[in-house]
Design an enzyme around this catalytic site. Sequence first.
Site, short mmCIF file in Angstrom:
data_model
loop_
_atom_site.label_atom_id
_atom_site.label_comp_id
_atom_site.label_asym_id
_atom_site.label_seq_id
_atom_site.Cartn_x
_atom_site.Cartn_y
_atom_site.Cartn_z
N ARG A 1 0.83 -1.20 0.00
CA ARG A 1 0.00 0.00 0.00
C ARG A 1 0.87 1.26 0.00
O ARG A 1 0.56 2.24 -0.67
CB ARG A 1 -0.94 -0.02 1.21
CG ARG A 1 -1.95 1.12 1.17
CD ARG A 1 -3.02 0.93 2.22
NE ARG A 1 -2.50 0.99 3.56
CZ ARG A 1 -3.18 0.66 4.66
NH1 ARG A 1 -4.43 0.24 4.55
NH2 ARG A 1 -2.64 0.74 5.85
N GLU B 1 -16.32 6.41 4.31
CA GLU B 1 -15.60 5.84 5.44
C GLU B 1 -15.52 6.87 6.56
O GLU B 1 -15.90 8.03 6.40
CB GLU B 1 -14.20 5.38 5.03
CG GLU B 1 -13.26 6.49 4.63
CD GLU B 1 -11.81 5.99 4.52
OE1 GLU B 1 -11.35 5.34 5.47
OE2 GLU B 1 -11.17 6.29 3.50
N LYS C 1 -2.48 6.71 1.47
CA LYS C 1 -2.37 7.06 2.89
C LYS C 1 -1.42 8.24 2.99
O LYS C 1 -0.22 8.08 3.23
CB LYS C 1 -1.88 5.85 3.68
CG LYS C 1 -2.35 5.85 5.12
CD LYS C 1 -2.12 4.49 5.76
CE LYS C 1 -2.51 4.51 7.22
NZ LYS C 1 -3.97 4.47 7.45
C1 PLP Z 1 -5.09 3.72 7.60
C2 PLP Z 1 -6.49 4.08 7.27
C3 PLP Z 1 -7.55 3.16 7.41
C4 PLP Z 1 -7.39 1.80 8.01
O1 PLP Z 1 -6.54 0.95 7.30
P1 PLP Z 1 -5.95 -0.35 8.00
O2 PLP Z 1 -5.03 -0.91 6.97
O3 PLP Z 1 -7.08 -1.25 8.30
O4 PLP Z 1 -5.26 0.11 9.23
C5 PLP Z 1 -8.81 3.56 7.00
N1 PLP Z 1 -9.05 4.80 6.51
C6 PLP Z 1 -8.06 5.71 6.37
C7 PLP Z 1 -8.38 7.04 5.82
C8 PLP Z 1 -6.75 5.37 6.74
O5 PLP Z 1 -5.78 6.28 6.62
#
Ligand code: PLP
Length: 343
Positions: free
Chosen positions: A85, A223, A187
């Site tokens: 990722r 989300e 991210k």
């Molecule tokens: C990191 C993150 C998540 C959760 O991802 P995981 O891999 O499950 O920790 C969800 N939404 C956002 C915006 C994130 O930055």
Amino acid sequence: MSKADAKNIDWKNLSFAYMDLPYRFKALYKDGEWQDGEMTEDSTINMNEAATVLHYGQADFEGMKAYRTKDGSIQLFRPDQNAHRMHNSCERLLMPPYPEDKFVEAVKKVVKANADFVPPYGTGGSLYIRPLMIGLGPTIGVHPSDEYLFTVFAMPVGNYFKGGLTPTNFVTSEYDRAAHMGTGQSKVGGNYAASLLPGDNAHKNGFSDVLYLDPLTHKKIEEVGSANFFGITKDNRFITPDSPSILPSITKYSLLWLAEHRLNLKAEQSDVYIDDLDKFKEAGACGTAAVISPIGGIQHGDDFHVFYSETEVGPLTKKLYDLLTGIQFGDVEAPEGWIQKVE
Ligand SMILES: *Cc1c(COP(=O)(O)O)cnc(C)c1O
């Protein structure tokens, strides 16, 4: 700031807070390639005032955990997924991806070097690991840096839910976290900067966080600021939204798999309309930090929709939580390739 000392930590009362541990990994990218990285005790970063991270937000990161098992060993949960990722996030921001195998190696080195800080089994705590990449090169025109820092640091964190899984309430917002074809899938720090104001508004109004709607129509659930959304329908389907502006949560993909293969639910990614919540009997937010936060209710305009209960976690949400944390702490058999031991 003084270095943390493992002897002084109250393992049962850890929160989610920064701690300056003895060791971190740092590697520099210059002259067109990644240099050999090294472990260092220096928790500061020195940079030029024109570094691209400061002005144009060239920064991405990851969040993952190391877990202490019953036999005292330490393990990672799907670190290859975080490596991949971050590779994708780097491509979106025109940053040079750090090789994925070396990413996992660096994470293991940091965990090993700070092993005293991985909380004991049974406390519910874990070692939170934060890989980070930033553009360091001095650039005042808008173009990517030619120098970068990749670093991995860590800190012990407590179980998010001290007294068992408790539902909280979420609220929709007129703001968007990310644009339709923006950086929502990556991210990156910029998405978080954009979420601070709506998040603050939500907290001031007594909600635990914002539930973002899709930036194109504001009709579909996207989300929560730092966690993905899922719902379980009255006919036992585990559903999580599909959108180009959602961050692909590794917890979410793991729950999709577990719902289908271990709980015999139908699991799918599809649109979830904010005006169609009656079909769900349970809902939650999922991500590495809290694993699963059960959603009690959602405030949308004048409507307040309650799922299972505002005070009690639903049975399927609880089962998913127990399964996933059981795998992470080594008490439940993991699907092939999900667990990597830190030697
Ligand atoms: C990191 C993150 C998540 C959760 O991802 P995981 O891999 O499950 O920790 C969800 N939404 C956002 C915006 C994130 O930055």
